[in-house]
Scaffold this active site. Structure first.
Site, PDB file in Angstrom:
ATOM      1  N   ASN A  53       0.875  -1.171   0.000  1.00 41.55           N
ATOM      2  CA  ASN A  53       0.000   0.000   0.000  1.00 41.55           C
ATOM      3  C   ASN A  53       0.908   1.215   0.000  1.00 41.55           C
ATOM      4  OD1 ASN A  53      -2.261  -1.643   0.442  1.00 41.55           O
ATOM      5  ND2 ASN A  53      -2.053  -1.495   2.662  1.00 41.55           N
ATOM      6  N   HIS A  82       8.158   5.148   5.356  1.00 42.12           N
ATOM      7  CA  HIS A  82       9.288   4.282   5.036  1.00 42.12           C
ATOM      8  C   HIS A  82       8.836   3.246   3.990  1.00 42.12           C
ATOM      9  CE1 HIS A  82      13.272   2.623   6.334  1.00 42.12           C
ATOM     10  NE2 HIS A  82      12.821   1.703   5.496  1.00 42.12           N
ATOM     11  N   HIS A  85       7.782   0.237   2.430  1.00 39.88           N
ATOM     12  CA  HIS A  85       7.525  -1.094   2.976  1.00 39.88           C
ATOM     13  C   HIS A  85       6.259  -1.677   2.377  1.00 39.88           C
ATOM     14  CE1 HIS A  85       4.708   1.259   5.407  1.00 39.88           C
ATOM     15  NE2 HIS A  85       4.117   0.125   5.739  1.00 39.88           N
ATOM     16  N   GLN A 133       3.550  -5.454   2.823  1.00 39.18           N
ATOM     17  CA  GLN A 133       3.047  -6.387   3.814  1.00 39.18           C
ATOM     18  C   GLN A 133       2.866  -7.766   3.194  1.00 39.18           C
ATOM     19  OE1 GLN A 133       0.037  -4.649   6.662  1.00 39.18           O
ATOM     20  NE2 GLN A 133      -0.011  -3.078   5.086  1.00 39.18           N
TER      21      GLN A 133
END
Lengths: 417, 417
Positions: free
Chosen positions: B213, B224, B226, B228
């Site tokens: 996302n 930051h 990233h 999931q």
């Protein structure tokens, strides 16, 4: 204009007078008046639309000066999901656009600054009209036939031949449905039922959906209190799912799924928020939204037109109480800079009705009222899991939602609120 | 702590070294290092987590001073839709919360202001760890058994016994996945494949979902770079739908649905955005989002671990090009006050993989990359039709999306970008 403006006047319920006319571009508009002297449609009032709107299905003249027929909106079949997706492939006449700061849903009151709105009369109680920029519309002369994109059997296409309508709940542009009088709410219910009946009779319409989107948090830019009515030429995914579940439940148990759910909620009582003579409001056992409540009639009823007089009269109060509880659901914490400021709940209010043709014994009318607000100033976003996989994760529990509703639910509503 | 910290070191692909350890509360953390001298896990680096985090499954001490076992997160079966809904009924240990302005995904660099982040080492390349506040987690000792809410057969419940993990793509907190080097992207692909393999072996896991996302518009508050990884203990609704469609297609035609879709897109060519030796990017014929592109391998491959060396190497460039095209997709119009300002695309990047057990012959790996941005500063909101009925309406066409992608797609990527 190739359609004749048709004007019909007919009495509905004891208190509602219905007057049908057409806007300058041919769209249908219906007034639902609830108080004598009836506001709209009287001989002395303006019924006709004075705007220079071209007939909406007239040929579109291109930049090259050549006139071409309006392209009908299309839907494509999404073979990965089995769902129809209406698409903005069409180009309707868009020569007239209201100024950005105007309210096109205001009545054309004499002396008002903006006289080019959608409603020709100088006042109204409740009014319904076809959406000017519809995603679903039947274009005269376009047959409702399945074709194939790029000649591929994998990609059926069809005209998006449904209807999308706007319903204005009240002439007051700063009001809200939660704050209308019980009499006005009754008129709204009559209008929903009447439009459901009318749209169910339109060839090709499979399902009628009365709903309200409220709040800028879900993208509403026009704050005049209004809702929408969609007449889909297909069964929507949620209805398809519920029908599949209901049929499986009937085969397994012999029972009606939605009735059995209601009875189980009443047996448990843990999530029941309010009861009236004819209606029960409860937070469903697997509610997925941060705020969600369902409202169902006690009797098996497929849709709004099937409600009897007592059920309609009784719906007014319990629906108003639920809407008003919504605006008391969240509060800024003590000591916050916003302490004491009201929090108007952004919400979607969705009337699930049985489809026009299928599943009328299996599906049952109910309202699903829900919000993406999960705390003051904090929204639930539909990110990867929800939007990518359709997999919901709830940050709360149905029991907590029900407890909060019971705390904030008003005991009753007054005729003048 | 009742779990022993386990540290494993193992070489994956030619360029990636994997080092597994545990955080102070018992959560698993794995470094994927891609450059010599390998950053993490060397004898001189800090592998252990110095924070005073209590073991996450330790008893919770209530306000009354009494210790009670951690409650396992639950899911409830939504009988109206047939979907499982994980719910925040549990209360895990939440004694430690980082300051609101801290970046918990930054490495614990000596002298840095914030030393209490999730990553104990002083630097890393790519790192994966279990989410501190998981919506899906298997609690030791809690059996994966179906029970009934309120004793009603209509309302099955189950422990939400899956896994949710975070993957940090790069140690640079202001970077983005679109801007990492090809070598780093390769490491990310290796990490996704490796985690998919590991999570597929966890008892009860039915499906592994790697996704990203990006953007505050979809609720991302931690900037930051990233993503999931969710390991669901059930088949998600979208996967269930695709599997149902794929099985029906196979019965009807004998073919594989996703392969046949890819071949039809290649035959048409109208929506193909990019091709490489092993991958094809196309806007699907019934795309529902304002921006949407799919990326599929040419070969039948169920999931990321099944990609061979050549396919992984080739994925790096085409995925980076798609991500970079996204950030060039929209531009402020000439004369606007924002003219020339870059528009970072908010997006969801979703890897659809075949489930762990079912449908491995019918479903086929593909990426679905999509956005809710429909114009500069304008979002598509999921209102009544989408959220109430699951009925999407698109404001654009797949062909327009494909045309725009072709305009803005970079020709290639350099090792140093």
């Amino acid at each position: 204009m190739s359609e004749d403006p048709a004007t019909a006047v007919r009495l509905l319920a004891p208190t509602v007078r219905k007057t049908t006319t057409r806007l300058a571009d041919g769209r249908e508009l219906t007034y639902y008046d609830d108080s004598e002297p009836y506001l709209s449609g009287a001989a002395t009032r303006r019924l006709d639309d004075p705007r220079p709107l071209p007939y909406r299905f007239a040929d579109v003249v291109g930049d090259d000066g050549v006139a071409r027929p309006v392209t009908a909106p299309q839907m494509r079949y999404d073979v990965l999901t089995g769902e129809w997706i209406p698409m903005a492939t069409h180009r309707m006449n868009r020569t007239f656009l209201p100024p950005a700061d105007a309210n096109p849903f205001a009545p054309a009151r004499p002396g008002a600054a903006y006289q080019d709105g959608e409603i020709p009369d100088t006042d109204y109680d409740v009014v319904v009209f076809e959406n000017r920029f519809p995603s679903l519309v039947a274009v005269p002369g376009v047959p409702d036939e399945v074709a194939s994109l790029d000649g591929e059997a994998l990609w059926p296409t069809r005209p998006a031949a449904g209807r999308t309508e706007v319903i204005c709940f009240d002439p007051n542009p700063t009001g809200s449905l939660a704050q209308v009088t019980p009499r006005r709410m009754r008129t709204v219910i009559e209008a929903w039922a009447d439009r459901t009946l009318a749209l169910s009779a339109v060839p090709g319409v499979e399902q009628v959906f009365c709903f309200e989107n409220r709040g800028k948090e879900i993208g509403v830019t026009l704050h005049h209190p209004h809702g929408q009515i969609y007449a889909y030429p297909y069964l929507t995914p949620r209805t398809t799912q519920m029908l599949r579940q209901a049929v499986a439940h009937r085969h397994r148990t012999g029972g009606n799924l939605l009735r059995d759910v209601l009875e189980a909620e009443l047996r448990s009582g843990r999530r029941v928020v309010a009861e009236s003579d004819h209606w029960v409001a409860y937070v469903p056992a697997a509610a997925r939204w941060p705020v969600e409540v369902h409202l169902a009639p006690r009797r098996d009823v497929p849709d709004l037109p099937a409600l009897d007089e007592a059920e309609r009269a009784d719906l007014v109060g319990i629906y108003l109480r639920l809407l008003r509880a919504g605006d008391r659901f969240f509060a800024w914490p003590a000591g916050s800079e916003h302490e004491g400021e009201p929090i108007t709940l952004p919400y979607i209010s969705a009337w699930h009705q049985a489809p026009v043709r299928e599943g009328r014994e299996d599906l049952r009318l109910h309202l699903q009222l829900f919000s993406i607000l999960r705390a003051p100033g904090k929204l639930k976003y539909l990110a990867g899991s929800e939007s990518g996989m359709g997999a919901w994760v709830s940050d709360t529990t149905p029991e907590r939602i029900a407890d909060r509703y019971r705390q904030v639910l008003p005991a009753g509503v007054e005729e003048r609120s």
